[in-house]
Design a protein around this motif. Structure first.
Motif, PDB file in Angstrom:
ATOM      1  N   ARG A  82      -0.440  -0.203  -5.325  1.00 44.05           N
ATOM      2  CA  ARG A  82      -1.286  -1.242  -4.708  1.00 44.05           C
ATOM      3  C   ARG A  82      -1.068  -2.563  -5.455  1.00 44.05           C
ATOM      4  O   ARG A  82      -1.786  -2.880  -6.403  1.00 44.05           O
ATOM      5  CB  ARG A  82      -2.757  -0.835  -4.761  1.00 44.05           C
ATOM      6  CG  ARG A  82      -3.033   0.463  -4.072  1.00 44.05           C
ATOM      7  CD  ARG A  82      -4.500   0.813  -3.980  1.00 44.05           C
ATOM      8  NE  ARG A  82      -4.603   2.219  -3.619  1.00 44.05           N
ATOM      9  CZ  ARG A  82      -4.396   2.708  -2.401  1.00 44.05           C
ATOM     10  NH1 ARG A  82      -4.100   1.876  -1.414  1.00 44.05           N
ATOM     11  NH2 ARG A  82      -4.474   3.998  -2.162  1.00 44.05           N
ATOM     12  N   THR A 115      -9.155   2.312   4.340  1.00 48.59           N
ATOM     13  CA  THR A 115     -10.342   1.491   4.027  1.00 48.59           C
ATOM     14  C   THR A 115      -9.906   0.101   3.577  1.00 48.59           C
ATOM     15  O   THR A 115     -10.561  -0.902   3.891  1.00 48.59           O
ATOM     16  CB  THR A 115     -11.208   2.141   2.923  1.00 48.59           C
ATOM     17  OG1 THR A 115     -10.463   2.211   1.699  1.00 48.59           O
ATOM     18  CG2 THR A 115     -11.665   3.530   3.329  1.00 48.59           C
ATOM     19  N   GLU A 116      -8.803   0.024   2.873  1.00 49.49           N
ATOM     20  CA  GLU A 116      -8.320  -1.289   2.426  1.00 49.49           C
ATOM     21  C   GLU A 116      -7.890  -2.156   3.612  1.00 49.49           C
ATOM     22  O   GLU A 116      -8.155  -3.358   3.637  1.00 49.49           O
ATOM     23  CB  GLU A 116      -7.136  -1.121   1.475  1.00 49.49           C
ATOM     24  CG  GLU A 116      -7.512  -0.678   0.080  1.00 49.49           C
ATOM     25  CD  GLU A 116      -6.364  -0.844  -0.891  1.00 49.49           C
ATOM     26  OE1 GLU A 116      -6.607  -1.203  -2.041  1.00 49.49           O
ATOM     27  OE2 GLU A 116      -5.193  -0.627  -0.493  1.00 49.49           O
ATOM     28  N   MET A 136     -11.815  -6.914  -2.284  1.00 53.36           N
ATOM     29  CA  MET A 136     -11.423  -8.047  -1.434  1.00 53.36           C
ATOM     30  C   MET A 136     -12.084  -9.347  -1.872  1.00 53.36           C
ATOM     31  O   MET A 136     -11.483 -10.419  -1.790  1.00 53.36           O
ATOM     32  CB  MET A 136     -11.770  -7.747   0.026  1.00 53.36           C
ATOM     33  CG  MET A 136     -11.093  -6.520   0.557  1.00 53.36           C
ATOM     34  SD  MET A 136      -9.288  -6.625   0.440  1.00 53.36           S
ATOM     35  CE  MET A 136      -8.886  -4.920   0.090  1.00 53.36           C
ATOM     36  N   CYS A 154      -5.954   3.611   1.700  1.00 54.93           N
ATOM     37  CA  CYS A 154      -5.230   2.524   2.375  1.00 54.93           C
ATOM     38  C   CYS A 154      -5.932   2.126   3.668  1.00 54.93           C
ATOM     39  O   CYS A 154      -5.978   0.942   4.029  1.00 54.93           O
ATOM     40  CB  CYS A 154      -3.798   2.956   2.677  1.00 54.93           C
ATOM     41  SG  CYS A 154      -2.830   3.328   1.217  1.00 54.93           S
ATOM     42  N   GLY A 212      -9.132   1.609  -4.590  1.00 54.93           N
ATOM     43  CA  GLY A 212      -9.038   0.549  -3.588  1.00 54.93           C
ATOM     44  C   GLY A 212      -9.356  -0.800  -4.197  1.00 54.93           C
ATOM     45  O   GLY A 212     -10.149  -0.911  -5.134  1.00 54.93           O
ATOM     46  N   ARG A 213      -8.711  -1.818  -3.635  1.00 57.65           N
ATOM     47  CA  ARG A 213      -8.864  -3.156  -4.203  1.00 57.65           C
ATOM     48  C   ARG A 213     -10.170  -3.828  -3.783  1.00 57.65           C
ATOM     49  O   ARG A 213     -10.766  -3.463  -2.777  1.00 57.65           O
ATOM     50  CB  ARG A 213      -7.664  -4.032  -3.784  1.00 57.65           C
ATOM     51  CG  ARG A 213      -6.425  -3.685  -4.558  1.00 57.65           C
ATOM     52  CD  ARG A 213      -5.158  -4.134  -3.863  1.00 57.65           C
ATOM     53  NE  ARG A 213      -4.793  -3.254  -2.755  1.00 57.65           N
ATOM     54  CZ  ARG A 213      -3.589  -3.162  -2.240  1.00 57.65           C
ATOM     55  NH1 ARG A 213      -2.616  -3.918  -2.702  1.00 57.65           N
ATOM     56  NH2 ARG A 213      -3.343  -2.325  -1.247  1.00 57.65           N
ATOM     57  N   HIS A 219       0.863  -1.183   0.000  1.00 55.94           N
ATOM     58  CA  HIS A 219       0.000   0.000   0.000  1.00 55.94           C
ATOM     59  C   HIS A 219       0.897   1.229   0.000  1.00 55.94           C
ATOM     60  O   HIS A 219       2.049   1.168   0.454  1.00 55.94           O
ATOM     61  CB  HIS A 219      -0.949  -0.004   1.197  1.00 55.94           C
ATOM     62  CG  HIS A 219      -0.270   0.184   2.522  1.00 55.94           C
ATOM     63  ND1 HIS A 219       0.297  -0.857   3.227  1.00 55.94           N
ATOM     64  CD2 HIS A 219      -0.060   1.294   3.268  1.00 55.94           C
ATOM     65  CE1 HIS A 219       0.817  -0.392   4.341  1.00 55.94           C
ATOM     66  NE2 HIS A 219       0.621   0.908   4.407  1.00 55.94           N
TER      67      HIS A 219
END
Lengths: 72, 217
Positions: B130, B55-56, B155, B53, B152-153, B45
């Motif tokens: 990321r 929130t990730e 999940m 980051c 953001g990724r 990150h």
């Protein structure tokens, strides 16, 4: 590096947990079963404890050193 | 000539042995070999105390129990210090009531980020982008994902990916688009004309055409 260095990164409760688990010797798998932690954490902790002189590896099993026994 | 042109960075690729590392983390010193026998999702990150980051990290923690059930560990990385990571994960626990249980690498020297090609200077400057590396229990890279700083990724996709990769390894099959656990899988296409002829009449699989056949696990 900040101002000073600890002997290990393990918390006192973690040291006690591992030393208690090793009390009568054991290999990585046996120790892992007792401490119920991920294998990476067990390998890392054993390396740290060995480096700090709490345990030593003899024939692929870990045993407490005098320092380790005195810490229990 | 730029530094990168003079010293081109070699990125690990799918199928490569994962580059070794020995690092300090929020849970003590760790070596890649400590993960032998379990799968590993190594992700980077950009920086601690940043919005995406944060929130990730909450989201990564949410999938961590499911990953552990898949014999898969999580390991974060950024070029911040251990002290910064500790302060940040404590802050996350205070603000989101979420305890970060996986270790986070403090890659201040950028050694690991460089080895794994996590720094993309045109997007992330000197920080890590990321990146996600899925590494199997033999420490071979099975998949790589890159996202830019701003995104953001997902999940669910990371969990799906691990399940798909493990299914492929376990059953020697492929997984179709949008596959999720329980869906039919794809059998390897015939490698010869004779195999193709026999595949076309194979009742044990659902043959859509000689090169495309599904089966249930």
């Amino acid at each position: 590096m900040p101002c000073g260095k600890n002997e290990t990164t393990l918390a006192p409760s973690q040291i006690e947990l591992f030393l208690t688990a090793i009390e009568n010797s054991g290999n990585v798998d046996q120790i892992r079963e007792k401490v119920n932690l991920p294998v990476f954490k067990v390998r890392s902790a054993l390396r740290e404890l060995e480096g700090a002189g709490y345990i030593e590896e003899v024939n692929e099993e870990y045993v407490l050193t005098d320092k380790g026994m005195a810490s229990l | 000539m730029s530094e990168e042109q003079q010293n081109p960075i070699s990125l690990p690729r799918i199928g490569d042995k994962a580059p070794n590392f020995e690092v300090n983390t929020t849970q003590g010193p760790v070596k890649l070999e400590d993960y032998k026998g379990s799968w590993l999702v190594l992700f980077s990150h950009p920086a601690d105390f940043t919005p995406v980051c944060t929130t990730e990290f909450v989201a990564f923690q949410e999938i961590y129990p499911e990953l552990r059930e898949l014999n898969t560990e999580l390991l974060g990385l950024s070029v911040d210090s251990v002290q910064s990571h500790i302060a940040w994960v404590r802050n996350i626990e205070e603000n989101f009531n979420t305890k970060i249980e996986f270790p986070v690498i403090a890659d201040l020297s950028k050694e690991v980020a460089t080895k794994y090609g996590m720094i993309h200077p045109n997007d992330s400057g000197t920080e890590a982008s990321r990146a996600v590396f899925v590494i199997d229990d033999q420490q071979v890279i099975k998949s790589i994902i890159y996202y830019p700083l701003t995104t953001g990724r997902n999940m669910a996709e990371i969990v799906r990916l691990v399940k798909a990769l493990q299914t492929t390894v376990k059953h020697q099959v492929s997984t179709p688009a949008n596959w999720t656990e329980g869906d039919d899988v794809l059998v390897p296409p015939p490698a010869s004309q004779q195999q193709a002829e026999e595949r076309a009449n194979d009742d044990s699989v659902e043959v859509i055409d000689w090169y495309l056949a599904k089966k249930k696990l």
